[in-house]
Design an enzyme around this catalytic site. Structure first.
Site, PDB file in Angstrom:
ATOM      1  N   ASN A 204       0.952  -1.029  -0.079  1.00  0.00           N
ATOM      2  CA  ASN A 204      -0.018   0.031  -0.107  1.00  0.00           C
ATOM      3  C   ASN A 204       0.831   1.158  -0.022  1.00  0.00           C
ATOM      4  OD1 ASN A 204       0.443   0.767   2.868  1.00  0.00           O
ATOM      5  ND2 ASN A 204      -0.281  -1.131   3.139  1.00  0.00           N
ATOM      6  N   ASP A 273      -4.583  -6.752   4.968  1.00  0.00           N
ATOM      7  CA  ASP A 273      -5.428  -7.395   5.450  1.00  0.00           C
ATOM      8  C   ASP A 273      -5.616  -8.737   4.782  1.00  0.00           C
ATOM      9  OD1 ASP A 273      -6.852  -5.645   7.232  1.00  0.00           O
ATOM     10  OD2 ASP A 273      -7.245  -4.193   5.639  1.00  0.00           O
ATOM     11  N   LYS A 283       9.875 -16.887 -10.101  1.00  0.00           N
ATOM     12  CA  LYS A 283       9.482 -15.613 -10.436  1.00  0.00           C
ATOM     13  C   LYS A 283       8.377 -16.124 -11.697  1.00  0.00           C
ATOM     14  CE  LYS A 283      10.278 -11.774 -13.460  1.00  0.00           C
ATOM     15  NZ  LYS A 283      10.935 -11.391 -14.585  1.00  0.00           N
ATOM     16  N   PHE A 317      -4.985   3.256  14.507  1.00  0.00           N
ATOM     17  CA  PHE A 317      -5.352   4.112  13.532  1.00  0.00           C
ATOM     18  C   PHE A 317      -6.396   3.403  12.817  1.00  0.00           C
ATOM     19  CE2 PHE A 317      -2.336   7.531  12.696  1.00  0.00           C
ATOM     20  CZ  PHE A 317      -1.529   7.593  13.905  1.00  0.00           C
ATOM     21  N   LYS A 331     -14.206   0.399  15.359  1.00  0.00           N
ATOM     22  CA  LYS A 331     -12.700  -0.162  15.401  1.00  0.00           C
ATOM     23  C   LYS A 331     -12.395   0.085  17.039  1.00  0.00           C
ATOM     24  CE  LYS A 331     -10.688  -0.266  10.998  1.00  0.00           C
ATOM     25  NZ  LYS A 331     -10.671   0.575  10.025  1.00  0.00           N
ATOM     26  N   LYS A 335     -11.700  -3.626  18.790  1.00  0.00           N
ATOM     27  CA  LYS A 335     -10.318  -4.084  18.997  1.00  0.00           C
ATOM     28  C   LYS A 335      -9.893  -3.446  20.386  1.00  0.00           C
ATOM     29  CE  LYS A 335      -9.547  -3.767  13.869  1.00  0.00           C
ATOM     30  NZ  LYS A 335      -8.352  -3.707  12.913  1.00  0.00           N
TER      31      LYS A 335
HETATM   32  O1  PMT Z   1       2.949   6.004   6.411  1.00  0.00           O
HETATM   33  P1  PMT Z   1       2.094   7.414   5.819  1.00  0.00           P
HETATM   34  O2  PMT Z   1       2.290   7.614   4.521  1.00  0.00           O
HETATM   35  O3  PMT Z   1       2.566   8.612   6.870  1.00  0.00           O
HETATM   36  O4  PMT Z   1       0.611   7.300   6.155  1.00  0.00           O
HETATM   37  C1  PMT Z   1       0.013   7.280   7.302  1.00  0.00           C
HETATM   38  C2  PMT Z   1      -1.054   6.189   7.495  1.00  0.00           C
HETATM   39  C3  PMT Z   1      -2.103   6.692   6.421  1.00  0.00           C
HETATM   40  C4  PMT Z   1      -0.760   4.947   6.974  1.00  0.00           C
HETATM   41  C5  PMT Z   1      -1.466   6.317   8.889  1.00  0.00           C
HETATM   42  O5  PMT Z   1      -2.022   7.602   9.258  1.00  0.00           O
HETATM   43  C6  PMT Z   1      -2.907   5.273   9.246  1.00  0.00           C
HETATM   44  O6  PMT Z   1      -3.994   5.617   8.906  1.00  0.00           O
HETATM   45  N1  PMT Z   1      -2.448   3.958   9.510  1.00  0.00           N
HETATM   46  C7  PMT Z   1      -3.556   2.951   9.452  1.00  0.00           C
HETATM   47  C8  PMT Z   1      -3.668   2.419   8.266  1.00  0.00           C
HETATM   48  C9  PMT Z   1      -4.425   1.084   8.275  1.00  0.00           C
HETATM   49  O7  PMT Z   1      -3.982  -0.015   7.896  1.00  0.00           O
HETATM   50  O8  PMT Z   1      -5.775   1.290   8.710  1.00  0.00           O
HETATM   51  P2  PMT Z   1      -6.932   0.275   8.962  1.00  0.00           P
HETATM   52  O9  PMT Z   1      -8.143   1.028   9.001  1.00  0.00           O
HETATM   53  O10 PMT Z   1      -6.803  -0.773   7.541  1.00  0.00           O
HETATM   54  O11 PMT Z   1      -6.391  -0.544  10.148  1.00  0.00           O
HETATM   55  C10 PMT Z   1      -7.146  -0.169  11.421  1.00  0.00           C
HETATM   56  C11 PMT Z   1      -6.123  -0.490  12.530  1.00  0.00           C
HETATM   57  O12 PMT Z   1      -5.687  -1.929  12.461  1.00  0.00           O
HETATM   58  C12 PMT Z   1      -4.761   0.322  12.122  1.00  0.00           C
HETATM   59  O13 PMT Z   1      -4.271   0.484  13.428  1.00  0.00           O
HETATM   60  C13 PMT Z   1      -3.653  -0.919  11.643  1.00  0.00           C
HETATM   61  O14 PMT Z   1      -2.375  -0.827  12.084  1.00  0.00           O
HETATM   62  C14 PMT Z   1      -4.389  -2.492  12.490  1.00  0.00           C
HETATM   63  N2  PMT Z   1      -4.270  -3.563  11.580  1.00  0.00           N
HETATM   64  C15 PMT Z   1      -4.796  -3.595  10.501  1.00  0.00           C
HETATM   65  C16 PMT Z   1      -4.715  -4.776   9.688  1.00  0.00           C
HETATM   66  C17 PMT Z   1      -3.872  -6.032  10.422  1.00  0.00           C
HETATM   67  N3  PMT Z   1      -3.752  -7.086   9.586  1.00  0.00           N
HETATM   68  N4  PMT Z   1      -3.540  -5.599  11.370  1.00  0.00           N
HETATM   69  C18 PMT Z   1      -3.492  -4.651  12.125  1.00  0.00           C
HETATM   70  O15 PMT Z   1      -2.936  -4.220  13.248  1.00  0.00           O
END
Ligand code: PMT
Length: 398
Positions: A204, A273, A283, A317, A331, A335
């Site tokens: 991503n 995810d 490859k 986040f 969330k 979580k």
């Molecule tokens: O890195 P930058 O370019 O500065 O950008 C910052 C950012 C946009 C990446 C950051 O501000 C941000 O939003 N990070 C979380 C991105 C994310 O994966 O969001 P989500 O809504 O998909 O996930 C929610 C939360 O679950 C997050 O805390 C994530 O770390 C966590 N997660 C998600 C999937 C997974 N398999 N395990 C997790 O722990």
């Protein structure tokens, strides 16, 4: 500390009364100065009652001509909230027609400005040029928020929340404040990469900037920082203990391996995810490549932390393109976090890759703090400030 609180004439002037109360509660001596137009919106009596001091309003009162010099010398900080387009223009151009603008010219200490005005006025070239001048002069600007304004329009120009203004005051008066001493904060940052074959992957747009800004801010405030980072092109902040990972599974393992000393966790990484169910060992050749890629879900690290966190403060986040608040609230619950930092992604100037961000800090109990667009380092300090407040108020202890 001794603070001059300048209040100028806008509908947001009433919010300055609560600001005065908070500054006094934080132990400051507050001298309120109201411009003539501020008096159209709020009464000096209110500020006199809240600060326990006579409020200054008029340059032409007997003794006021000397008073502004005395005041300028006796105070540690000049804070103007709300700051109208007019006072910003006066400050930028060095005009000294009123008590506050005269005081500004005589003042040699740090200046914090919290603008509030109609969106068109805020975005006008003249205001932008004045703000540029004031920024270059080293003044701290607490950016206005976006929202429904008193004039009925929607956009930027709303006075920042008092929490943000108070954080700026604390940071300006105590630049070396080490309020995270004794904390060990585990921060995840950057993207993950999920291999399709030895040379291709799914990933991503996370650059790591937000997570690295958090690490830098936490270190500056005295914390020990364990930074679990996906692949990024940034130099880690000096002093951070960096654990480099590539895939979501590696990130999960690194987080749990280093969890024990952590007193707080911030999950800023953009973790996959889904991942390819069967990455190819060799490859994949163009000829005969499968038309579809089978994916399988990846375990959610944040959710697992929510179940096993113990007494640790847990901040997740949420990166959303729509329904930001609703998804963040979900969330938070699902979580088991103390706070979700919700950012709208997919646009300019916020979220992935950009140097700035704008977020909602969503807390248990439904408290939501809006942090308007600012450099990621400033956003990081606001997140850490809110975490410290959560510890104090909710009694989340180590
Ligand atoms: O890195 P930058 O370019 O500065 O950008 C910052 C950012 C946009 C990446 C950051 O501000 C941000 O939003 N990070 C979380 C991105 C994310 O994966 O969001 P989500 O809504 O998909 O996930 C929610 C939360 O679950 C997050 O805390 C994530 O770390 C966590 N997660 C998600 C999937 C997974 N398999 N395990 C997790 O722990």
């Amino acid at each position: 500390m001794r603070i001059i609180l300048g209040v100028t004439g806008g509908i947001a002037a009433y919010k300055a009364a609560d600001l005065a109360r908070s500054l006094v509660r934080d132990g400051h001596e507050v001298q309120a100065v109201l411009t003539r137009s501020a008096e159209e919106f709020v009464s000096p009596t209110t500020f006199a009652a809240l600060t326990g001091r006579k409020v200054l309003t008029n340059l032409f009162e007997p003794s006021a001509a000397i008073e502004h010099i005395d005041l300028a010398q006796a105070n540690d900080l000049l804070l103007v909230a709300p700051a109208t387009a007019n006072i910003l223009a006066e400050f930028a151009h060095g005009l000294a027609g009123g008590f506050l603008s005269t005081l500004y010219l005589a003042f040699r200490g740090p200046v914090i400005l919290a603008p509030a005005m109609n969106t068109n006025m805020w975005e006008h070239e003249a205001t932008r040029a004045n703000m540029e001048t004031l920024r270059r002069r080293g003044h701290v600007i607490v950016e206005p928020g976006v929202g429904l304004l008193a004039c009925g329009t929607f956009g930027a120009g709303r006075l920042a929340e008092n929490d943000g203004i108070l954080d700026a005051v604390r940071k300006t008066l105590n630049p070396g404040v080490r309020d995270l001493e004794g904390e060990t904060i585990l921060i995840t940052a950057g993207p993950t990469q999920e291999p399709i074959d030895p040379v291709r992957f799914i990933s991503n747009r996370s650059s790591g900037k937000m997570g690295y800004a958090l690490a830098e801010a936490a270190l500056d405030r005295g914390a020990r920082v364990i930074l679990v980072s996906g692949p990024v092109a940034l130099d880690p902040p000096r002093g951070a203990e960096v654990v480099r990972v590539r895939t979501a599974v590696e990130m999960r393992d690194a987080v749990f391996l280093h969890l024990e000393p952590a007193t707080a966790i911030i999950k800023c990484a953009a973790v996959a995810d889904f991942r390819p169910a069967a990455p190819a060992r060799q490859k994949i050749k163009k000829k005969g490549a499968p038309a579809t890629l089978e994916l399988e879900p990846v375990g959610d690290i944040l959710a697992e932390l929510g179940r096993t966190r113990g007494e640790r403060l847990l901040v997740g986040f949420a990166a959303e393109t729509e329904n930001v608040l609703a998804y963040a609230l979900r969330k938070l619950e699902e979580k088991n976090c103390d706070m979700i930092v919700a950012n709208r992604v997919g646009g300019e100037g916020a979220g992935f890759e950009s140097d700035t961000n704008e977020v909602l800090l969503v807390m248990r109990g439904g408290v939501v703090v809006e942090v308007p667009r600012a450099p990621k380092r400033e956003i990081a300090d606001r997140i850490l400030g809110q975490m410290i407040r959560l510890r104090r108020t909710a009694g989340v202890t180590r």
